[in-house]
Scaffold this active site. Structure first.
Site, mmCIF file in Angstrom:
data_model
loop_
_atom_site.group_PDB
_atom_site.id
_atom_site.type_symbol
_atom_site.label_atom_id
_atom_site.label_comp_id
_atom_site.label_asym_id
_atom_site.label_seq_id
_atom_site.Cartn_x
_atom_site.Cartn_y
_atom_site.Cartn_z
ATOM 1 N N GLU A 164 0.810 -1.218 0.000
ATOM 2 C CA GLU A 164 0.000 0.000 0.000
ATOM 3 C C GLU A 164 0.844 1.269 0.000
ATOM 4 O OE1 GLU A 164 -0.488 -2.615 2.007
ATOM 5 O OE2 GLU A 164 -2.307 -3.432 1.120
ATOM 6 N N HIS A 171 -11.848 -4.884 8.402
ATOM 7 C CA HIS A 171 -12.595 -4.746 7.148
ATOM 8 C C HIS A 171 -13.840 -3.907 7.352
ATOM 9 C CE1 HIS A 171 -10.106 -8.317 6.483
ATOM 10 N NE2 HIS A 171 -10.106 -7.956 5.224
#
Lengths: 368, 399
Positions: A102, A172
């Site tokens: 990322e 999540h």
């Protein structure tokens, strides 16, 4: 042949209905309120939010030859399939997979955007954006400022799915908008449904400053609307009043907008009062004028978001509202949010600012 | 362990057999095999900055063969059960299955000593059990129930146990922790080695390289283990990595490529790594090449980036359990009947634990605000409606 097409579309409609009802079952904390107003005239087609986002990227890749889309697994559409079919259409050099890195994705996007390309990066879940936090906060946000305006990276847009999904657990489900709202130089946007998502994403992509576009993942498939087919943008930094009223101002963004719309309806049905519901849409910059004008009219303000209470973006809204509307307030500003706990795996229904929690708070404000 | 056990087994064998009533029959038709050990050849290792690697010829005792087989079968069965529970919507959220990769965890665990520690990513169900958490502890955590090893608060990615620093949810984030744990082993001088596991996908995360550097700079007893299953989520290694020789990507850290489908190879390599690290040479990198049968997680069917034929072929030709089973039957370390008995027992144990994991209750809502801080300075959690306050509470004992 035509009957076959009809049959197929009936089957598809059935499937979508099935998927939608499944999604609703999983996300019992809200009912989706589709947009009725259209930002532009002309032909529309039924799209869920995933398709509307796909459509915005499709239009961009078609009209902007410098545009590229990249991220983990986006070649086959990404885990939520927002980039579905784009690689086949525009080639592997414009829509491509990155390694799982990322920080690298963000830095790469900044470089690419600085060099003149329209960079659309996907971070697979907003929860995974933190390795990229340094790049976004220290590099992207400050690029224009620190180079005296010479090397901005405004053509960077980072898309990332956020919010509760019914069973996401610790990594999540988070909504990190407040972290980025603290960073001058970034723009932060959260859409509430397909029509808004398309217009706002196109604005972010064309915006001359780096944008973080947070997509409430529960809406990808559960939110369906008639979305204009043509290219359109919605202004950044502008909130939208979705329901007018005089008893209280309810402020939210993303999925939570739908929770508050339901609360407003319930207040209308059960208490006979009309509440004003505002979708902030842009978190940074946010539309102080629309919110404060509304609170001056209603005298009461309730803000709701999924992220935890302390230093949630609601704190910023509340501080500004009390400063601007102090003499108009009939009750302390209410905040209903996720709690100051890690996003829990088994407690998601308790954690969320549900209709009943928001409604309770509204009643408290009204009775104050 | 493997160095001590075979010799101990030999000693025991010579002493006990004549006294016992077990008939000495070593034909493959017998219910129990009496062959004591056999020697196996291992697919050659590839070495990076090492003169000499682990042994390629290894001895396996019948006792170890049975133990290893049971563990392999157990791990496969746990995942089968987890997959079913997910499909029944009893496991919610995320669930990453280890099926296909069992030889790594089992081989490593067989060689590991009590003092050694492990940290891994989210493919952690089997590892947790191997590290001593019972089946209910694992399965009830997956279903989010109170008997789970994290009281149901972690879910499938956050299982913990003694010397097992967890399942971790963020790709690659566990690896620097491994270096820290290794430092603790060294600082406390307990002789332990830390095994920090990650996948080929995580191998491209920047923080791994930060961890490599610290580990070598301070010569920490840390074994970096790259479980290369060919795909980082939906992207194959060729499309994600400039170099797919993961064993060499520690640059200044010596590395070994190991056949991760052969439990004897992973066991031997781990034994080598322990000897290497405990002799003060610093970190070592092991790449264990393997394959996962399922998708990345349960929401990935695992067929959009690879063919069904590819998965099928691995299952038929390289399966770590089938190939081990064939080996030990051929060399008469175990009989088919014996293994069938194990299969039946494993299935029964997992089924029973699954039943408990399904029927067990969840912890109460008051635990939503439990164990957030060591010492809660504020009695009540913020953000709760005034009429239903939640207290910050302590459930787990503070240490």
């Amino acid at each position: 042949m035509s009957s076959l097409v009809v049959k197929r579309s009936v089957l598809l409609a059935k499937l979508i209905k099935h998927v939608n009802s499944e999604a609703k079952r999983l996300s019992s904390h809200f009912v989706y309120f589709p947009d009725n107003g259209k930002p532009v005239e002309g032909e529309t087609t039924k799209m869920n939010m995933m398709q509307a986002i796909n459509n915005a990227m499709d239009l961009t890749l078609r009209s902007d030859p410098t545009a590229v889309v990249f991220g983990e697994d986006v070649a086959f559409g990404g885990v939520f399939r927002c980039a579905l079919g784009l690689q086949e259409k525009y080639g592997k050099d414009r829509v491509f997979n990155t390694p799982l890195c990322e920080q690298g994705i963000a830095g790469f996007g900044i470089g690419l955007a600085t060099a003149g390309a329209t960079a659309i990066a996907e971070i697979q879940f907003a929860d995974y954006i933190f390795p990229a936090f340094d790049q976004l906060v220290n590099e992207a946000a400050k690029a224009r400022y620190r180079s005296g305006g010479q090397f901005p990276c405004g053509a960077l847009t980072v898309r990332t799915p956020c919010g509760a999904v019914g069973h996401g657990g610790l990594y999540h489900s988070q909504s990190p908008e407040a972290f980025f709202a603290h960073v001058p130089g970034l723009k932060v946007v959260v859409p509430r449904g397909p029509t808004a998502a398309k217009g706002l994403l196109l604005s972010c992509i064309r915006e001359k400053d780096p944008c973080i576009f947070l997509e409430p993942k529960i809406l990808y498939r559960s939110a369906t609307e008639d979305v204009p087919v043509e290219d359109y943008t919605l202004p950044l930094g502008k909130a939208q009043v979705l329901r007018e009223g005089d008893a209280a101002t309810l402020v939210a963004w993303g999925t939570q907008v739908h929770v508050l719309l339901e609360v407003a309806q319930k207040a209308h049905d059960e208490l006979g009062v009309s509440c004003e519901v505002i979708d902030l849409q842009s978190i940074l910059p946010w539309d102080e004028e629309t919110v404060c004008n509304s609170v001056k009219k209603t005298g009461r303000c309730l803000i709701a978001h999924e992220a935890p209470l302390t230093s949630g973006f609601g704190a910023e809204v509340a501080a500004t509202v009390q400063e601007e509307c102090f003499l108009h307030l009939e009750a302390p500003i209410g905040r209903v949010t996720g709690w100051d706990a890690p996003f829990p795996h088994v407690f998601e229904p308790f954690y969320l600012p549900t209709v009943s929690r928001c409604y309770d708070e509204l009643r408290r404000l009204l009775q104050y | 362990m493997s160095k001590i056990i075979p010799s101990a087994a030999k000693l025991l064998a010579t002493n006990t057999i004549p006294k016992s009533a077990v008939p000495i029959v070593s034909t493959s038709t017998a219910k129990y095999s009496t062959k004591k050990e056999a020697t196996f050849e291992i697919k050659p290792y590839k070495l990076h900055k090492l003169e000499k690697g682990p042994a390629t010829s290894v001895i396996l005792t019948a006792e170890d063969a049975i133990n290893i087989y049971e563990k392999l079968a157990m791990l496969r069965r746990i995942e089968t059960s987890a997959g079913n529970l997910y499909k029944e919507k009893i496991i919610r959220g995320f669930c990453h299955l280890y099926s296909g990769q069992e030889a790594i965890a089992v081989g490593m665990r067989t060689a590991m000593r009590d003092v050694d520690s492990v940290i891994t990513a989210y493919r952690c169900h089997g590892w947790t059990h191997l590290m001593g958490v019972d089946l209910v502890g694992v399965l009830a955590e997956l279903t989010g129930r109170k008997s789970g090893c994290s009281r149901g608060k972690g879910g499938s990615m956050h299982l913990y146990g003694r010397n097992f620093y967890g399942g971790n949810g963020i790709v690659g984030a566990q690896v620097p922790l491994g270096a820290g744990i290794a430092f603790a082993h060294k600082y406390n001088d307990d002789g332990g080695v830390n095994f920090a596991l990650y996948g080929d996908g995580a191998a491209n995360q920047g923080q791994l390289f930060e961890a490599y550097n610290m580990a070598k700079l301070w010569n920490l007893p840390c074994v970096f283990v790259c479980e290369n299953n060919g795909y980082g989520m939906g992207t194959s290694i060729e499309r994600s990595s400039a170099s797919t020789d993961y064993y060499s990507r520690g640059d200044f850290i010596p590395g070994i490529w190991v056949d991760g489908m052969d439990v004897l190879a992973t066991r031997e390599a781990t034994q080598f790594a322990i000897d290497y690290c405990t002799s003060g040479k610093g970190p070592l990198l092991l790449e264990m090449e393997t394959y996962r049968y399922s998708g990345h997680s349960m929401s990935d069917p695992g067929t959009s980036y690879r063919t069904r034929d590819e998965v099928q072929e691995v299952r038929q030709t390289r399966d770590p359990i089938t190939s081990f089973k064939e080996k030990i039957i051929t060399y008469e370390l175990a009989t088919p009947d014996q293994l069938k008995e194990i299969d039946t027992r494993v299935r029964k144990e997992v089924d029973e634990a699954t039943k408990i994991a399904k029927s067990d209750s969840e912890i109460g809502p008051e635990e939503l605000a439990a164990d957030i801080y060591y010492n809660n300075l504020e009695p009540e959690i913020r953000g709760v409606s005034p009429d239903s306050p939640l207290q910050h509470i302590e459930v787990s004992a503070r240490n």
